[in-house]
Motif scaffolding. Structure first.
Motif, mmCIF file in Angstrom:
data_model
loop_
_atom_site.group_PDB
_atom_site.id
_atom_site.type_symbol
_atom_site.label_atom_id
_atom_site.label_comp_id
_atom_site.label_asym_id
_atom_site.label_seq_id
_atom_site.Cartn_x
_atom_site.Cartn_y
_atom_site.Cartn_z
ATOM 1 N N GLY A 1 30.171 48.459 42.617
ATOM 2 C CA GLY A 1 29.194 48.626 43.682
ATOM 3 C C GLY A 1 29.777 49.353 44.866
ATOM 4 N N ASN A 2 29.173 49.134 46.010
ATOM 5 C CA ASN A 2 29.514 49.840 47.234
ATOM 6 C C ASN A 2 30.676 49.135 47.947
ATOM 7 N N ILE A 3 31.856 49.198 47.344
ATOM 8 C CA ILE A 3 32.992 48.397 47.785
ATOM 9 C C ILE A 3 33.917 49.169 48.706
ATOM 10 N N ARG A 4 34.200 48.570 49.857
ATOM 11 C CA ARG A 4 35.159 49.154 50.792
ATOM 12 C C ARG A 4 36.540 48.570 50.555
ATOM 13 N N SER A 5 36.603 47.244 50.367
ATOM 14 C CA SER A 5 37.890 46.583 50.179
ATOM 15 C C SER A 5 37.680 45.237 49.492
ATOM 16 N N ILE A 6 38.654 44.824 48.716
ATOM 17 C CA ILE A 6 38.636 43.499 48.096
ATOM 18 C C ILE A 6 39.894 42.753 48.516
ATOM 19 N N ASN A 7 39.735 41.566 49.044
ATOM 20 C CA ASN A 7 40.886 40.762 49.426
ATOM 21 C C ASN A 7 41.214 39.796 48.279
ATOM 22 N N ALA A 8 40.940 38.535 48.455
ATOM 23 C CA ALA A 8 41.270 37.569 47.407
ATOM 24 C C ALA A 8 40.344 37.711 46.200
ATOM 25 N N MET A 9 40.922 37.526 45.021
ATOM 26 C CA MET A 9 40.152 37.432 43.786
ATOM 27 C C MET A 9 40.626 36.176 43.069
ATOM 28 N N GLY A 10 39.735 35.569 42.302
ATOM 29 C CA GLY A 10 40.154 34.336 41.664
ATOM 30 C C GLY A 10 39.262 33.909 40.526
ATOM 31 N N TRP A 11 39.711 32.857 39.883
ATOM 32 C CA TRP A 11 38.953 32.247 38.799
ATOM 33 C C TRP A 11 38.770 30.761 39.087
ATOM 34 N N TYR A 12 37.576 30.299 38.812
ATOM 35 C CA TYR A 12 37.236 28.891 38.900
ATOM 36 C C TYR A 12 36.642 28.496 37.549
ATOM 37 N N ARG A 13 36.586 27.208 37.305
ATOM 38 C CA ARG A 13 35.974 26.754 36.054
ATOM 39 C C ARG A 13 35.198 25.462 36.274
ATOM 40 N N GLN A 14 34.218 25.267 35.414
ATOM 41 C CA GLN A 14 33.417 24.046 35.468
ATOM 42 C C GLN A 14 33.372 23.433 34.081
ATOM 43 N N PRO A 15 34.175 22.388 33.856
ATOM 44 C CA PRO A 15 34.147 21.694 32.555
ATOM 45 C C PRO A 15 32.813 20.993 32.374
ATOM 46 N N PRO A 16 32.449 20.689 31.143
ATOM 47 C CA PRO A 16 31.171 19.993 30.887
ATOM 48 C C PRO A 16 31.088 18.685 31.664
ATOM 49 N N GLY A 17 30.022 18.522 32.412
ATOM 50 C CA GLY A 17 29.797 17.293 33.139
ATOM 51 C C GLY A 17 30.641 17.100 34.374
ATOM 52 N N LYS A 18 31.388 18.128 34.767
ATOM 53 C CA LYS A 18 32.267 17.999 35.930
ATOM 54 C C LYS A 18 31.963 19.073 36.959
ATOM 55 N N TYR B 1 34.332 31.124 35.999
ATOM 56 C CA TYR B 1 33.660 32.009 36.947
ATOM 57 C C TYR B 1 34.708 32.805 37.729
ATOM 58 N N CYS B 2 34.442 34.080 37.914
ATOM 59 C CA CYS B 2 35.317 34.842 38.796
ATOM 60 C C CYS B 2 34.692 34.906 40.190
ATOM 61 N N ASN B 3 35.554 35.066 41.158
ATOM 62 C CA ASN B 3 35.167 35.066 42.558
ATOM 63 C C ASN B 3 35.980 36.122 43.284
ATOM 64 N N ALA B 4 35.381 36.768 44.273
ATOM 65 C CA ALA B 4 36.126 37.755 45.039
ATOM 66 C C ALA B 4 35.575 37.859 46.452
ATOM 67 N N ASP B 5 36.466 38.076 47.395
ATOM 68 C CA ASP B 5 36.092 38.356 48.772
ATOM 69 C C ASP B 5 36.024 39.869 48.932
ATOM 70 N N ILE B 6 34.808 40.384 49.096
ATOM 71 C CA ILE B 6 34.588 41.825 49.069
ATOM 72 C C ILE B 6 33.958 42.296 50.369
ATOM 73 N N TRP B 7 34.499 43.372 50.881
ATOM 74 C CA TRP B 7 33.935 44.020 52.059
ATOM 75 C C TRP B 7 33.212 45.269 51.548
ATOM 76 N N SER B 8 31.908 45.214 51.600
ATOM 77 C CA SER B 8 31.130 46.366 51.157
ATOM 78 C C SER B 8 30.860 47.293 52.331
ATOM 79 N N TRP B 9 30.478 48.509 52.015
ATOM 80 C CA TRP B 9 30.172 49.478 53.066
ATOM 81 C C TRP B 9 28.893 49.104 53.800
ATOM 82 N N ASN B 10 28.128 48.151 53.245
ATOM 83 C CA ASN B 10 26.896 47.692 53.886
ATOM 84 C C ASN B 10 27.103 46.465 54.760
ATOM 85 N N SER B 11 28.329 45.986 54.836
ATOM 86 C CA SER B 11 28.599 44.748 55.550
ATOM 87 C C SER B 11 29.601 44.982 56.675
#
Length: 120
Positions: A25-42, A93-103
């Motif tokens: 997408g319209n990405i200016r910069s990405i800082n932290a990136m990561g992975w999270y998970r959700q086990p069944p029922g948790k 799930y992946c997660n990222a802190d993204i600075w877009s050109w629209n923000s």
């Protein structure tokens, strides 16, 4: 801006798997990136994160088994999982802190989740 995660599947205990998450997408910069998970029922939990400069953080349960390499040129983060255990079964799930050109600053974005099942 969107995050697209892929690579989940069914594996046997002790096997390896690599997840991929691509930011686009319209990405200016990405800082932290990561992975999270959700086990069944948790609740969703942190798996691993990596900062733009390369500093990493891992959940105790995956230290020594998982790594989180990152390709800044491709806006991509991976989760390399080894010696998988049944308790690693979860939607990842992946997660990222993204600075877009629209923000004006960084916003948190989430991918759609990919299921990893570890079972014999």
């Amino acid at each position: 801006v969107q995050l697209q995660a892929s690579g989940g599947g069914l594996v046997q205990p002790g096997e390896s798997l690599r997840l991929t998450c691509v930011a686009s997408g319209n990405i200016r910069s990405i800082n932290a990136m990561g992975w999270y998970r959700q086990p069944p029922g948790k609740q969703r939990e942190l798996v691993a994160t990596i900062l733009l400069a390369g500093m990493t953080n891992y959940a105790d349960s995956v230290k020594g088994r998982f790594t989180i390499p990152r390709d800044n040129a491709k806006n991509t983060v991976y989760l390399q999982m080894r010696s998988l255990k049944p308790e690693d079964t979860a939607v990842y799930y992946c997660n990222a802190d993204i600075w877009s050109w629209n923000s004006t600053w960084y916003d948190a974005y989430w991918g759609q989740g990919t299921l990893v099942t570890v079972s014999s």
